[in-house]
Write a protein that holds these residues in place. Structure first.
Motif, mmCIF file in Angstrom:
data_model
loop_
_atom_site.group_PDB
_atom_site.id
_atom_site.type_symbol
_atom_site.label_atom_id
_atom_site.label_comp_id
_atom_site.label_asym_id
_atom_site.label_seq_id
_atom_site.Cartn_x
_atom_site.Cartn_y
_atom_site.Cartn_z
ATOM 1 N N LEU A 105 0.839 -1.206 0.000
ATOM 2 C CA LEU A 105 0.000 0.000 0.000
ATOM 3 C C LEU A 105 0.868 1.247 0.000
ATOM 4 O O LEU A 105 0.655 2.195 -0.770
ATOM 5 C CB LEU A 105 -0.910 -0.028 1.229
ATOM 6 C CG LEU A 105 -2.057 0.971 1.216
ATOM 7 C CD1 LEU A 105 -3.033 0.660 0.099
ATOM 8 C CD2 LEU A 105 -2.739 1.000 2.560
ATOM 9 N N VAL A 106 1.887 1.218 0.860
ATOM 10 C CA VAL A 106 2.802 2.362 0.944
ATOM 11 C C VAL A 106 3.495 2.573 -0.395
ATOM 12 O O VAL A 106 3.591 3.698 -0.909
ATOM 13 C CB VAL A 106 3.833 2.115 2.059
ATOM 14 C CG1 VAL A 106 4.951 3.141 1.979
ATOM 15 C CG2 VAL A 106 3.168 2.175 3.412
ATOM 16 N N ALA A 107 3.965 1.463 -0.973
ATOM 17 C CA ALA A 107 4.639 1.563 -2.268
ATOM 18 C C ALA A 107 3.685 2.117 -3.315
ATOM 19 O O ALA A 107 4.064 2.942 -4.155
ATOM 20 C CB ALA A 107 5.127 0.189 -2.696
ATOM 21 N N LEU A 108 2.437 1.673 -3.223
ATOM 22 C CA LEU A 108 1.438 2.154 -4.176
ATOM 23 C C LEU A 108 1.261 3.655 -4.055
ATOM 24 O O LEU A 108 1.269 4.396 -5.048
ATOM 25 C CB LEU A 108 0.115 1.422 -3.914
ATOM 26 C CG LEU A 108 -1.019 1.646 -4.923
ATOM 27 C CD1 LEU A 108 -1.699 0.318 -5.215
ATOM 28 C CD2 LEU A 108 -2.044 2.625 -4.383
ATOM 29 N N VAL A 109 1.159 4.092 -2.813
ATOM 30 C CA VAL A 109 0.966 5.535 -2.599
ATOM 31 C C VAL A 109 2.172 6.313 -3.102
ATOM 32 O O VAL A 109 2.040 7.349 -3.785
ATOM 33 C CB VAL A 109 0.701 5.813 -1.104
ATOM 34 C CG1 VAL A 109 0.725 7.308 -0.853
ATOM 35 C CG2 VAL A 109 -0.631 5.237 -0.686
ATOM 36 N N ILE A 110 3.367 5.796 -2.777
ATOM 37 C CA ILE A 110 4.579 6.497 -3.221
ATOM 38 C C ILE A 110 4.662 6.550 -4.744
ATOM 39 O O ILE A 110 4.924 7.593 -5.341
ATOM 40 C CB ILE A 110 5.831 5.799 -2.631
ATOM 41 C CG1 ILE A 110 5.969 6.169 -1.162
ATOM 42 C CG2 ILE A 110 7.082 6.237 -3.381
ATOM 43 C CD1 ILE A 110 7.111 5.468 -0.481
ATOM 44 N N GLY A 111 4.401 5.402 -5.346
ATOM 45 C CA GLY A 111 4.429 5.371 -6.812
ATOM 46 C C GLY A 111 3.436 6.337 -7.396
ATOM 47 O O GLY A 111 3.760 7.123 -8.301
ATOM 48 N N GLY A 145 2.856 -3.295 -6.081
ATOM 49 C CA GLY A 145 2.099 -2.128 -5.590
ATOM 50 C C GLY A 145 2.656 -0.849 -6.176
ATOM 51 O O GLY A 145 1.905 0.036 -6.618
ATOM 52 N N LEU A 146 3.997 -0.764 -6.226
ATOM 53 C CA LEU A 146 4.633 0.432 -6.791
ATOM 54 C C LEU A 146 4.222 0.624 -8.250
ATOM 55 O O LEU A 146 3.832 1.719 -8.684
ATOM 56 C CB LEU A 146 6.153 0.278 -6.686
ATOM 57 C CG LEU A 146 6.980 1.515 -6.996
ATOM 58 C CD1 LEU A 146 6.817 2.544 -5.899
ATOM 59 C CD2 LEU A 146 8.442 1.157 -7.164
ATOM 60 N N ILE A 147 4.277 -0.518 -8.981
ATOM 61 C CA ILE A 147 3.925 -0.440 -10.409
ATOM 62 C C ILE A 147 2.463 -0.038 -10.576
ATOM 63 O O ILE A 147 2.106 0.812 -11.407
ATOM 64 C CB ILE A 147 4.210 -1.799 -11.093
ATOM 65 C CG1 ILE A 147 5.736 -2.013 -11.177
ATOM 66 C CG2 ILE A 147 3.614 -1.832 -12.482
ATOM 67 C CD1 ILE A 147 6.146 -3.418 -11.532
ATOM 68 N N ILE A 148 1.593 -0.650 -9.731
ATOM 69 C CA ILE A 148 0.164 -0.314 -9.833
ATOM 70 C C ILE A 148 -0.059 1.163 -9.521
ATOM 71 O O ILE A 148 -0.803 1.872 -10.208
ATOM 72 C CB ILE A 148 -0.671 -1.208 -8.891
ATOM 73 C CG1 ILE A 148 -0.679 -2.645 -9.430
ATOM 74 C CG2 ILE A 148 -2.088 -0.678 -8.784
ATOM 75 C CD1 ILE A 148 -1.309 -3.628 -8.464
ATOM 76 N N GLY A 149 0.667 1.645 -8.466
ATOM 77 C CA GLY A 149 0.532 3.071 -8.113
ATOM 78 C C GLY A 149 0.965 3.956 -9.243
ATOM 79 O O GLY A 149 0.288 4.940 -9.586
ATOM 80 N N MET A 182 8.496 -10.084 -1.472
ATOM 81 C CA MET A 182 9.230 -8.949 -2.025
ATOM 82 C C MET A 182 8.574 -8.397 -3.284
ATOM 83 O O MET A 182 8.683 -7.230 -3.596
ATOM 84 C CB MET A 182 10.660 -9.415 -2.349
ATOM 85 C CG MET A 182 11.607 -8.270 -2.629
ATOM 86 S SD MET A 182 11.826 -7.252 -1.143
ATOM 87 C CE MET A 182 12.298 -5.700 -1.887
ATOM 88 N N TRP A 183 7.875 -9.316 -3.964
ATOM 89 C CA TRP A 183 7.285 -8.873 -5.228
ATOM 90 C C TRP A 183 6.034 -8.033 -5.040
ATOM 91 O O TRP A 183 5.726 -7.194 -5.878
ATOM 92 C CB TRP A 183 6.962 -10.085 -6.107
ATOM 93 C CG TRP A 183 8.215 -10.754 -6.589
ATOM 94 C CD1 TRP A 183 8.712 -11.946 -6.152
ATOM 95 C CD2 TRP A 183 9.125 -10.232 -7.532
ATOM 96 N NE1 TRP A 183 9.906 -12.225 -6.762
ATOM 97 C CE2 TRP A 183 10.191 -11.178 -7.633
ATOM 98 C CE3 TRP A 183 9.189 -9.068 -8.302
ATOM 99 C CZ2 TRP A 183 11.287 -10.986 -8.472
ATOM 100 C CZ3 TRP A 183 10.270 -8.906 -9.132
ATOM 101 C CH2 TRP A 183 11.311 -9.834 -9.225
ATOM 102 N N LEU A 184 5.397 -8.266 -3.942
ATOM 103 C CA LEU A 184 4.132 -7.555 -3.746
ATOM 104 C C LEU A 184 4.313 -6.039 -3.649
ATOM 105 O O LEU A 184 3.586 -5.292 -4.316
ATOM 106 C CB LEU A 184 3.429 -8.115 -2.502
ATOM 107 C CG LEU A 184 1.917 -7.965 -2.496
ATOM 108 C CD1 LEU A 184 1.280 -8.607 -3.709
ATOM 109 C CD2 LEU A 184 1.326 -8.549 -1.222
ATOM 110 N N PRO A 185 5.268 -5.552 -2.856
ATOM 111 C CA PRO A 185 5.479 -4.101 -2.820
ATOM 112 C C PRO A 185 5.861 -3.514 -4.182
ATOM 113 O O PRO A 185 5.402 -2.429 -4.550
ATOM 114 C CB PRO A 185 6.628 -3.950 -1.832
ATOM 115 C CG PRO A 185 6.566 -5.136 -0.985
ATOM 116 C CD PRO A 185 6.108 -6.246 -1.891
ATOM 117 N N ILE A 186 6.673 -4.267 -4.942
ATOM 118 C CA ILE A 186 7.051 -3.773 -6.276
ATOM 119 C C ILE A 186 5.831 -3.712 -7.183
ATOM 120 O O ILE A 186 5.619 -2.755 -7.930
ATOM 121 C CB ILE A 186 8.142 -4.683 -6.881
ATOM 122 C CG1 ILE A 186 9.437 -4.506 -6.082
ATOM 123 C CG2 ILE A 186 8.388 -4.332 -8.338
ATOM 124 C CD1 ILE A 186 10.529 -5.494 -6.433
#
Lengths: 243, 119
Positions: free
Chosen positions: A26-32, B7-11, B1-5
């Protein structure tokens, strides 16, 4: 499976970390999201700059058009001034033409008066010529009669003195009039008139009278020919037109 | 480890695809939010490397810092003080500090490993 991965990859450290992947995601999503959105926002903010460029170009274009229109305006204004000057010149011309017309109208009026085409009214004098009393002792009857040359003399004298209109017994004289002797009567323009002859003349009464009363003038000659002459000044005489 | 990445990509994808437009006067808040997020992230990494990482602290700090920075800037606009500058300064300062700490820790680990290999 997560636990296994943690152990194998991060070893000792991972034990103390209870990293909840979901929350981290979630945090990564928000940051991205924030970073990319901010990036896009910055890009889109640069657009107004390009729009500014476009606005600048548009501004210049509008300015040029304004200048063009103003130049055209100036040109039209100059044209307007020129036209107004022409109008003024034309008006002057018309005014002078009107003056000429007026003069001509007045002249026409005067000429009409001379021609006897209009009724004339004004001050003037009336001269009556009458045969004198017959004196049986005299040898020639002609000595006591009014002849056409007497009438002619009076009429000529009146016209010379500036009479505007003259009428004999109400018969208006024109430029084409004639007076002839026709036995005991006088023929004026084809109409016979017996004595007495009443000659009406419109003009300056004073002048006309003086003209008749000149010493040795027409009055004296008439009196010498035994004619009864009555001269009368009138304030208003109306002489009808002749057709 | 892949889940945050992931999430980053989705964001990022959401940020790219979302057709949200915010007025130019709010761009200060946005940059502040980004700064706060980065600060929290770096702080979290540092805490992880120092073995004092606490998820609750990290996550709450992450969101709370963002909201606090934005709120501070918002209030600053209304009272006529450029408070967002304070937030930028504080976050920037902390960002560099944390970066420095991370760098030192990494260097220390690297040299320690190298020494172990050598010995």
């Amino acid at each position: 499976m997560n636990q296994v991965m943690k152990h194998t990859r991060q070893g000792k450290v991972a034990k103390e970390v209870k990293a909840n992947r979901v929350i981290l995601s979630l945090v990564a999503l928000v940051i991205g999201f924030l970073i990319v959105f901010s990036y896009r926002h910055t890009i889109s903010e640069e657009e107004p700059a390009t729009r500014n460029d476009r606005e600048w170009a548009r501004n210049i274009e509008l300015h040029e058009r304004l200048v063009e229109i103003e130049e055209r305006n100036n040109e039209l204004q100059r044209e307007l001034i020129e036209k107004q000057r022409q109008i003024i010149a034309l008006e002057f011309e018309i005014a002078s033409e009107e003056e000429i017309f007026e003069e001509q109208a007045r002249e026409l009026e005067t000429l009409r008066k001379y021609l006897g085409k209009v009724p004339v009214r004004g001050e003037g004098i009336i001269v009556s010529l009458d045969d004198s009393e017959y004196d049986p002792g005299a040898d020639d009857i002609n000595q006591f009669l009014v002849h056409e040359h007497h009438v002619l003399g009076v009429v000529n004298e009146l016209f010379t003195a500036g009479a505007e209109a003259v009428a004999i017994n109400g018969k208006r004289l024109t430029a084409r009039s004639y007076i002839v002797c026709n036995g005991p009567v006088i023929n004026v323009d084809g109409e016979n008139f017996p004595a007495p002859f009443v000659i009406a003349a419109i003009g300056k009464a004073e002048v006309l009278e003086k003209a008749l009363l000149i010493q040795g003038g027409i009055r004296d000659q008439l009196v010498d020919d035994n004619i009864v002459v009555i001269i009368e000044k009138k304030n208003e005489i109306i002489i009808d037109p002749v057709f | 480890m892949w889940l945050p990445i992931l999430g980053l990509i989705i964001g990022m994808a959401i940020g790219l695809l979302a057709d949200i437009h915010i007025p130019a006067e709010y761009s200060n808040y946005l940059s502040l939010a980004v700064l706060a997020a980065l600060d929290s992230l770096v702080g979290g990494i540092r805490a992880y490397l120092q073995n004092i990482y606490d998820e609750t602290v990290f996550v709450s700090g992450f969101f709370f810092n963002i909201l606090l920075a934005i709120g501070l800037a918002f209030i600053g606009v209304y009272i006529g003080v450029d408070l967002y500058l304070a937030a930028v300064f504080a976050f920037g300062f902390r960002l560099f500090q944390n970066m420095a700490i991370i760098r030192r820790i990494l260097i220390a680990k690297w040299s320690f490993r190298k020494k172990n290999k050598n010995s």
